[in-house]
Scaffold this motif. Sequence first.
Motif, mmCIF file in Angstrom:
data_model
loop_
_atom_site.group_PDB
_atom_site.id
_atom_site.type_symbol
_atom_site.label_atom_id
_atom_site.label_comp_id
_atom_site.label_asym_id
_atom_site.label_seq_id
_atom_site.Cartn_x
_atom_site.Cartn_y
_atom_site.Cartn_z
ATOM 1 N N GLU A 335 -19.956 51.233 18.301
ATOM 2 C CA GLU A 335 -20.973 50.468 19.029
ATOM 3 C C GLU A 335 -22.187 51.327 19.367
ATOM 4 O O GLU A 335 -23.328 50.896 19.247
ATOM 5 C CB GLU A 335 -20.363 49.886 20.305
ATOM 6 N N LYS A 336 -21.939 52.563 19.795
ATOM 7 C CA LYS A 336 -23.028 53.492 20.095
ATOM 8 C C LYS A 336 -22.735 54.834 19.431
ATOM 9 O O LYS A 336 -22.283 55.779 20.079
ATOM 10 C CB LYS A 336 -23.172 53.669 21.596
ATOM 11 N N PRO A 337 -22.981 54.939 18.133
ATOM 12 C CA PRO A 337 -22.696 56.197 17.432
ATOM 13 C C PRO A 337 -23.598 57.318 17.922
ATOM 14 O O PRO A 337 -24.795 57.123 18.180
ATOM 15 C CB PRO A 337 -22.995 55.858 15.970
ATOM 16 N N THR A 338 -23.013 58.504 18.067
ATOM 17 C CA THR A 338 -23.777 59.679 18.482
ATOM 18 C C THR A 338 -24.501 60.255 17.267
ATOM 19 O O THR A 338 -24.197 59.891 16.123
ATOM 20 C CB THR A 338 -22.844 60.744 19.063
ATOM 21 N N PRO A 339 -25.436 61.170 17.483
ATOM 22 C CA PRO A 339 -26.079 61.824 16.330
ATOM 23 C C PRO A 339 -25.062 62.482 15.402
ATOM 24 O O PRO A 339 -25.238 62.471 14.178
ATOM 25 C CB PRO A 339 -27.005 62.850 16.984
ATOM 26 N N ASP A 340 -23.990 63.062 15.989
ATOM 27 C CA ASP A 340 -22.944 63.657 15.153
ATOM 28 C C ASP A 340 -22.240 62.588 14.319
ATOM 29 O O ASP A 340 -21.941 62.800 13.138
ATOM 30 C CB ASP A 340 -21.911 64.382 16.023
ATOM 31 N N ASP A 341 -21.960 61.436 14.941
ATOM 32 C CA ASP A 341 -21.329 60.338 14.204
ATOM 33 C C ASP A 341 -22.201 59.928 13.016
ATOM 34 O O ASP A 341 -21.702 59.716 11.901
ATOM 35 C CB ASP A 341 -21.123 59.125 15.118
ATOM 36 N N ILE A 342 -23.493 59.820 13.259
ATOM 37 C CA ILE A 342 -24.413 59.386 12.205
ATOM 38 C C ILE A 342 -24.471 60.427 11.091
ATOM 39 O O ILE A 342 -24.404 60.095 9.900
ATOM 40 C CB ILE A 342 -25.818 59.126 12.782
ATOM 41 N N GLU A 363 -23.900 50.174 0.678
ATOM 42 C CA GLU A 363 -24.008 50.494 2.094
ATOM 43 C C GLU A 363 -24.937 51.691 2.336
ATOM 44 O O GLU A 363 -25.672 51.725 3.317
ATOM 45 C CB GLU A 363 -22.620 50.787 2.675
ATOM 46 N N LEU A 364 -24.904 52.642 1.425
ATOM 47 C CA LEU A 364 -25.787 53.799 1.559
ATOM 48 C C LEU A 364 -27.246 53.360 1.438
ATOM 49 O O LEU A 364 -28.123 53.846 2.174
ATOM 50 C CB LEU A 364 -25.458 54.842 0.499
ATOM 51 N N ALA A 365 -27.515 52.457 0.517
ATOM 52 C CA ALA A 365 -28.876 51.938 0.359
ATOM 53 C C ALA A 365 -29.347 51.261 1.647
ATOM 54 O O ALA A 365 -30.475 51.488 2.112
ATOM 55 C CB ALA A 365 -28.925 50.955 -0.807
ATOM 56 N N LEU A 366 -28.486 50.439 2.235
ATOM 57 C CA LEU A 366 -28.845 49.774 3.482
ATOM 58 C C LEU A 366 -29.036 50.783 4.609
ATOM 59 O O LEU A 366 -29.887 50.605 5.486
ATOM 60 C CB LEU A 366 -27.760 48.750 3.861
ATOM 61 N N PHE A 367 -28.252 51.856 4.575
ATOM 62 C CA PHE A 367 -28.383 52.917 5.570
ATOM 63 C C PHE A 367 -29.756 53.584 5.452
ATOM 64 O O PHE A 367 -30.425 53.860 6.447
ATOM 65 C CB PHE A 367 -27.264 53.945 5.375
ATOM 66 N N TYR A 368 -30.189 53.834 4.198
ATOM 67 C CA TYR A 368 -31.500 54.441 3.986
ATOM 68 C C TYR A 368 -32.623 53.530 4.487
ATOM 69 O O TYR A 368 -33.671 53.997 4.926
ATOM 70 C CB TYR A 368 -31.717 54.750 2.504
ATOM 71 N N LEU A 369 -32.422 52.224 4.408
ATOM 72 C CA LEU A 369 -33.444 51.279 4.866
ATOM 73 C C LEU A 369 -33.409 51.087 6.383
ATOM 74 O O LEU A 369 -34.374 50.596 6.963
ATOM 75 C CB LEU A 369 -33.248 49.920 4.186
ATOM 76 N N SER A 370 -32.302 51.485 7.020
ATOM 77 C CA SER A 370 -32.110 51.216 8.448
ATOM 78 C C SER A 370 -32.859 52.164 9.370
ATOM 79 O O SER A 370 -32.934 51.930 10.569
ATOM 80 C CB SER A 370 -30.615 51.300 8.787
ATOM 81 N N GLN A 371 -33.396 53.244 8.830
ATOM 82 C CA GLN A 371 -34.105 54.261 9.617
ATOM 83 C C GLN A 371 -33.170 55.002 10.595
ATOM 84 O O GLN A 371 -33.627 55.624 11.548
ATOM 85 C CB GLN A 371 -35.266 53.644 10.406
ATOM 86 N N LYS A 372 -31.863 54.948 10.335
ATOM 87 C CA LYS A 372 -30.928 55.639 11.221
ATOM 88 C C LYS A 372 -30.871 57.136 10.969
ATOM 89 O O LYS A 372 -30.390 57.893 11.798
ATOM 90 C CB LYS A 372 -29.519 55.045 11.070
ATOM 91 N N LEU A 373 -31.362 57.563 9.801
ATOM 92 C CA LEU A 373 -31.324 58.978 9.457
ATOM 93 C C LEU A 373 -32.671 59.607 9.811
ATOM 94 O O LEU A 373 -33.631 59.515 9.048
ATOM 95 C CB LEU A 373 -31.026 59.161 7.969
ATOM 96 N N GLY A 374 -32.747 60.199 10.996
ATOM 97 C CA GLY A 374 -33.979 60.847 11.431
ATOM 98 C C GLY A 374 -35.076 59.869 11.786
ATOM 99 O O GLY A 374 -36.255 60.267 11.891
ATOM 100 N N GLY A 375 -34.748 58.592 11.939
ATOM 101 C CA GLY A 375 -35.747 57.606 12.332
ATOM 102 C C GLY A 375 -36.730 57.246 11.236
ATOM 103 O O GLY A 375 -37.775 56.640 11.497
#
Length: 523
Positions: A335-342, A363-375
């Motif tokens: 629900e609230k992943p930490t930076p380490d989790d990400i 899923e990796l493609a969607l992750f890249y679009l989500s801005q979760k990696l370094g915003g």
Amino acid sequence: MRLKTALLSLLVAWSSVAVLSAAVSMPVEPSTGLNKKAEGPAKEALEAFKDGRHAKAIELAKPLAEQGNGDALYLMGFAHESGQGAEASKEKALEYYKKAAATGQKDATYRMSFILLASEDEKERTQGREALENAAKDDPAVAGRILGEAWLRGRLSKEPDYDKVVFWWSRAADAGDPPSLMLLARLYEGQFGFPDKKDLKKANDTYRKAAGLGDAGAMVALGSRLLNGAEAQRNEKEGREWIKKALEAKEYSGYLALGDFEENVKKDPKAALETYRKGDDAGQVDCTLRTAQAYLEGKGTEKDEDRGLKLLEKAATAGSAPAHLRLAVTRLSKEKPTPDDIGIGYGHLLSAAAGGLSEAQNELALFYLSQKLGGVADPVAAVAWLTRAAQGGFAPAQNNLATMYERGAGGVQQNMANAGQLYALAANQGHGPATYALARLFATGTGIKQDLPKAWALATLAAERKQEEGAKLAKELDDKFTPEQKAEGKKALEDIKSDKPAAPKADAKGGDAPKPKPAAGKP
């Protein structure tokens, strides 16, 4: 195109690790032949190449090749084909392979034929076929196996030729080639298409022949089908006997087949876990995954999440892409992943995608679009991974990539023809959103020729696939239809459900819609 209703999901992919990983895979290319014991004048050159001393190998092989030594000529061809120790050149590789083949060097014949069969030039493919047919006179095993695959892949005809596949794989099998027997068995099972030719009894009889030749993988394949296959084909006593022989031959995937039998047929999770543990102890990675799943879900034992995760880590360390995927899900679905989790979850997701799992690539493609990696979003990488997953036949990825082409999103240039083709590919696998999207395109004539009856048919099908928008669109069209259009729509729906092709065409200005091409950029 065939319409299917089953949809894949991220977790289902992990929890349904394929039984019988021991079954022989479709051969991608013939063996290099370099692992054989080297003999003759080229022995030193061949051994140097095997040891990675490519420049030295070429230095030793070149003068021998000039003298017409077949093994040296073959080595020079492989060096040019692989770009190891020499310039990568298809033309030079073929030149050396042809000279080596003329001396009777069989490996050169096979690799030369492999290159020719992959050519877009029909004359070259014909040359490859003729070379293999000639080789099959003396060595029907390997040559027949390659020829069977060529006919299966449609390299020698417009469409795959079932009869030719059976002919060549049967010749190879009759020559005592276990891989060809395994391929024939899979063909009879319907694993390579031709559903109307499916014959489970013939498949099991063929597995039995391969197992009788001492092929441990065939023993597991046969044992598993006798234990876990169609009920009419099951024979627990014989199945257990073949699994026992496979385990005695140190083919530990037998534990996986036996554990699945205990779990899914006998409905005994405790006995299943005990069997999976034995496989885990023997280093069988799929058994490690099954054991992890049992502890994570409390199947046949007390729930123990820590132990389950440790087993997943063990499997991931052994290179298991499904284990990486499950670990990624565990980290990233919090629900609230930490930076380490990400960060850790991303690493596992990347490993799973690189391991070839289409679900992970999507899923990796969607992750890249989500801005979760370094915003920051990375649309180029996202499109590259979606393209790989779409080319692998993963319907959700086909739908996602189609959406990007339709909207011109994520740095992708708008291309309605590609969008339509991708939506069609996903719809043909039963993907609801793609079916509705395709109905929209036919209804509006966006990028493809407008066809309201077909739009109604697809919208109706989308509604059957739980898409509310489909029901709404179908009703809107139906209310405006003439009796003739209603009849056309019903006929179109019948055609789609009876597996008749329904791929979209571009509008009159654009011609036929092209096949989707890989997007620019690499992951």
